[in-house]
Design an enzyme around this catalytic site. Sequence first.
Site, mmCIF file in Angstrom:
data_model
loop_
_atom_site.group_PDB
_atom_site.id
_atom_site.type_symbol
_atom_site.label_atom_id
_atom_site.label_comp_id
_atom_site.label_asym_id
_atom_site.label_seq_id
_atom_site.Cartn_x
_atom_site.Cartn_y
_atom_site.Cartn_z
ATOM 1 N N ASP A 198 0.834 -1.199 0.000
ATOM 2 C CA ASP A 198 0.000 0.000 0.000
ATOM 3 C C ASP A 198 0.877 1.260 0.000
ATOM 4 O O ASP A 198 1.847 1.338 0.771
ATOM 5 C CB ASP A 198 -0.840 -0.056 1.292
ATOM 6 C CG ASP A 198 -1.989 0.915 1.319
ATOM 7 O OD1 ASP A 198 -2.877 0.806 0.476
ATOM 8 O OD2 ASP A 198 -2.002 1.791 2.217
ATOM 9 N N GLU B 242 1.707 -0.571 -4.973
ATOM 10 C CA GLU B 242 0.697 0.443 -5.298
ATOM 11 C C GLU B 242 1.447 1.775 -5.261
ATOM 12 O O GLU B 242 1.643 2.362 -4.203
ATOM 13 C CB GLU B 242 -0.447 0.467 -4.284
ATOM 14 C CG GLU B 242 -1.536 1.444 -4.707
ATOM 15 C CD GLU B 242 -2.221 2.221 -3.575
ATOM 16 O OE1 GLU B 242 -3.328 2.733 -3.793
ATOM 17 O OE2 GLU B 242 -1.641 2.337 -2.471
HETATM 18 C C1 GLC Z 1 -4.387 2.918 -0.496
HETATM 19 C C2 GLC Z 1 -5.603 2.016 -0.392
HETATM 20 C C3 GLC Z 1 -6.756 2.813 0.100
HETATM 21 C C4 GLC Z 1 -6.427 3.374 1.466
HETATM 22 C C5 GLC Z 1 -5.121 4.160 1.438
HETATM 23 C C6 GLC Z 1 -4.584 4.381 2.811
HETATM 24 O O1 GLC Z 1 -4.514 3.870 -1.489
HETATM 25 O O2 GLC Z 1 -5.836 1.378 -1.623
HETATM 26 O O3 GLC Z 1 -7.942 2.060 0.154
HETATM 27 O O4 GLC Z 1 -7.464 4.209 1.908
HETATM 28 O O5 GLC Z 1 -4.111 3.483 0.738
HETATM 29 O O6 GLC Z 1 -4.092 3.181 3.338
#
Ligand code: GLC
Length: 521
Positions: free
Chosen positions: A202, A268
């Site tokens: 993440d 991500e």
């Molecule tokens: C990422 C996740 C999202 C979350 C954020 C904070 O973007 O995909 O759902 O709110 O991180 O952890």
Amino acid sequence: MNSPWWREAVTYQIYPRSFADADGDGTGDLAGITSRLDYLADLGVDAIWLSPFYPSPQYDYGYDVSDARDVDPVFGTLEDAEALLKEAHELGLKVIIDLIPNHTSSSHPWFIDALAAGPGSPERDRYLFRDGRGPNGDEPPTNWRSVFGQPAWTRVSDGQWYLHMFDREEPDLNWRHPEVIEEFRSVLRWWLDRGVDGFRVDVAHGLVKALRDQRVPEGGEPNSDPAVMYEIGVDDDPMWDHPDVHEIYRDWHKVVSSYPGERMLIAEAWTRAPGDLRGYLRADEFEQAFNFRWLQSHWSAREFTDAIVSTLEALNPSRAWPTWVLSNHDAMRHRTRYGDGAQALARARAATLMMLALPGAAYLYQGEELGLPHVQLPPEHQLDPWAEGGNGRDGCRVPLPWSGEAPPFGFGPGDGQPWLPQPYQWADLTVAAQTGRPGSTLEFYRSALAARRRYAHGDKEVKFLDVPKDVIAFRRGRLTVVINCGATPTPLPRGDVLICSGEPLASELPPDTAAWLLSDE
Ligand code: GLC
């Protein structure tokens, strides 16, 4: 499956709250997922990715983690996680789990200790606490806004401020601290020891920051969305993409690759251009990174072509293969992004079919195989802390309809209603209603995934064909893939039609439709 398994895998994202509810409390759980794994094996995916299921006060639905080595009681127990892993592996499915290193929950013992210990303490140093600016320290340490739109700093009772790039209940960790570094190595090992095949990391682009003001033009506002800043002509994101993040991933790569089997890391990382992902995809960092270009595109041949070409060009010189995704738990479902009603569904199916033909890995989001639309929920059901204009991410998180004529549509046992209400119109979209129904979106996904397994792998090269504006066509190996984003039918290229996203056709491809053709040359 080809080697390594993840290179061209189709991974199905499960949002545990909303997939299947075994205990009937209205919230999905791990036992519910396990009970439905045969559905996913039968659908034809190679892997699942589970959004977080760890203990959490659920302010950000589990992305606010208070213990990364356990399971929240709402989702079950550690034994349930182990049973899920075992069953998935028996069915030939790999399992990727979410890892959230940018922040913890404000209920994490470290943050509770940090608040109690006070300014200057070693406990505070695991997070990003700073004194404020101005004569009384009542101005935040930098001008940053959080991704969720609020100020990124919150002041605590002793006067110091802590940074949170997301919700205020998600304090950011200090990635220069040896204990933070060691903790995450240990969390990786904890789950690798239990057999997970990979981690979706993440906010991978956010772990290290340059804590200084973001430059803004005169009269402009700071914003943590680089795209917004770019539009106002500012290229300054001190909170993202710091070069020192890569050291962390080189370290993790060593941990992950010391395990047997092909374990993997996927980032991500929201970078501005696909080329910026290259840094994360060096041989000793991530195996994959999400490429959000298509997820950010509207229904448009020009935008789709840009997404495909820029991704392939950006990654071509490197060893990395691309990834593709149209929907996830943070975005409007692609069916709804493309408009309303039957036309939007036809477009969503067409985009999926084209995506599944491209080289690299594909990520599907639960419910897209049912053609679920994004739900416009009434205000009392909009619970997401990131509620842009009262329209947050809840609309893509409505629990899946499995069977029956009325909510809860088999989501859980009995009549208990799920945590977000399902539309009555979903009676026609349940798994049971679509199974075996010719032309249903579910059967279309099953056929497309089977065709992909057979015909769409191996070749990294894509050759574009010369076709009318609003149409895209390319060849990959023996496959010719064509999509019609225009308003009139277009002639089909040569070859035998293998699969079509819409009505069967003779020699023309109708609007809002895609097809795969097979030729001998
Ligand atoms: C990422 C996740 C999202 C979350 C954020 C904070 O973007 O995909 O759902 O709110 O991180 O952890």
